[in-house]
Design a protein around this motif. Structure first.
Motif, mmCIF file in Angstrom:
data_model
loop_
_atom_site.group_PDB
_atom_site.id
_atom_site.type_symbol
_atom_site.label_atom_id
_atom_site.label_comp_id
_atom_site.label_asym_id
_atom_site.label_seq_id
_atom_site.Cartn_x
_atom_site.Cartn_y
_atom_site.Cartn_z
ATOM 1 N N VAL A 87 0.848 -1.188 0.000
ATOM 2 C CA VAL A 87 0.000 0.000 0.000
ATOM 3 C C VAL A 87 0.886 1.240 0.000
ATOM 4 C CG1 VAL A 87 -1.761 1.310 1.254
ATOM 5 C CG2 VAL A 87 -1.841 -1.194 1.220
ATOM 6 N N ARG A 88 0.621 2.149 -0.937
ATOM 7 C CA ARG A 88 1.358 3.395 -1.038
ATOM 8 C C ARG A 88 0.412 4.565 -0.842
ATOM 9 N NH1 ARG A 88 6.113 3.391 -5.319
ATOM 10 N NH2 ARG A 88 5.868 5.567 -4.706
ATOM 11 N N THR A 89 0.935 5.651 -0.246
ATOM 12 C CA THR A 89 0.091 6.805 0.076
ATOM 13 C C THR A 89 0.243 7.944 -0.926
ATOM 14 O OG1 THR A 89 1.789 7.622 1.601
ATOM 15 C CG2 THR A 89 0.001 6.294 2.537
ATOM 16 N N ASP A 90 0.780 7.664 -2.093
ATOM 17 C CA ASP A 90 0.799 8.667 -3.154
ATOM 18 C C ASP A 90 -0.617 8.891 -3.697
ATOM 19 O OD1 ASP A 90 3.946 8.563 -3.959
ATOM 20 O OD2 ASP A 90 3.193 6.556 -3.581
ATOM 21 N N THR A 91 -0.837 10.064 -4.290
ATOM 22 C CA THR A 91 -1.982 10.183 -5.181
ATOM 23 C C THR A 91 -1.630 9.429 -6.455
ATOM 24 O OG1 THR A 91 -1.181 12.194 -6.273
ATOM 25 C CG2 THR A 91 -2.520 12.482 -4.272
#
Length: 217
Positions: A87-91
């Motif tokens: 899981v990545r928190t980039d847009t």
């Protein structure tokens, strides 16, 4: 470097909604992911609702979720998924700008209604797919008649503010084709009774393909 989104009201609301999805929506999620293989990019993972439905033929899922509270829940869901999920928190825009290895598939579930520029996002998602790679989508779509009028009113007033920038009257299927995808399979489904006065009662579910490079035999 990631840039998280801070939307506590929507995060609380979506957490409740995703925990109480109907059997019909869960079945559509499962159908949307059936048969996927290889490396998958999921855009707008929310609380990780999709993770349990990925088939074991998927080798890796990279899930992008910029709202930090939702991303924390998605990370918990990833820990119990039967396929590897990061899981990545980039847009999605930031993720695409960073440059990444090609994916075998991209999954969009109830997210293209909320990005600022869906046409541009879809063109960039096309570029992240290998030739022949798939876009799997399950999305709110523009209706017709009285429902279309309801959707336009909702989009112009409180709906996007309350529902994480969700715009219900988008011609998402047209945008997918305009971005360069070839739609291989698509249909529309009602997730609520047709008479229900809600702008998101109907969804489109489908599979679109990045055409092969014409210069490669």
């Amino acid at each position: 470097m990631s840039n998280t989104v801070d939307n506590p009201f929507f995060a609380r609301l979506w957490t409740v909604m995703s925990a109480h999805e109907t059997d019909a929506i869960r079945e559509l999620r499962r159908q949307n992911l059936a048969g996927l293989t290889g490396r998958v990019l999921e855009v707008g993972a929310g609380t990780g609702t999709n993770f349990e439905f990925y088939p074991d033929t998927v080798s890796e899922v990279v899930a992008v979720e910029p709202e930090r509270r939702l991303a924390e829940q998605a990370q918990q869901a990833a820990a119990t998924a039967r396929v590897p999920v990061t899981v990545r928190t980039d847009t999605v825009e930031q993720f695409m700008a960073a440059g990444n290895q090609p994916f075998d598939a991209v999954v969009c579930s109830l997210v293209l209604c909320s990005v600022e520029d869906p046409e541009n996002v879809l063109r960039q998602l096309l570029s992240l797919l290998r030739p022949g790679g798939e876009l799997r989508y399950l999305e709110h779509i523009a209706g017709s008649g009285a429902r279309a009028r309801l959707q336009r009113i909702a989009d112009a007033t409180v709906w996007p503010r309350l529902l994480g920038n969700c715009h219900t009257h988008r011609h998402t299927e047209d945008s997918i084709v305009a971005a360069g995808f070839e739609v291989a399979d698509a249909r529309r489904e009602w997730t609520m009774p047709r008479w229900a006065p809600l702008p998101v009662a109907e969804v489109a579910i489908g599979r679109a393909v990045r055409p092969a490079d014409p210069h490669i035999d």
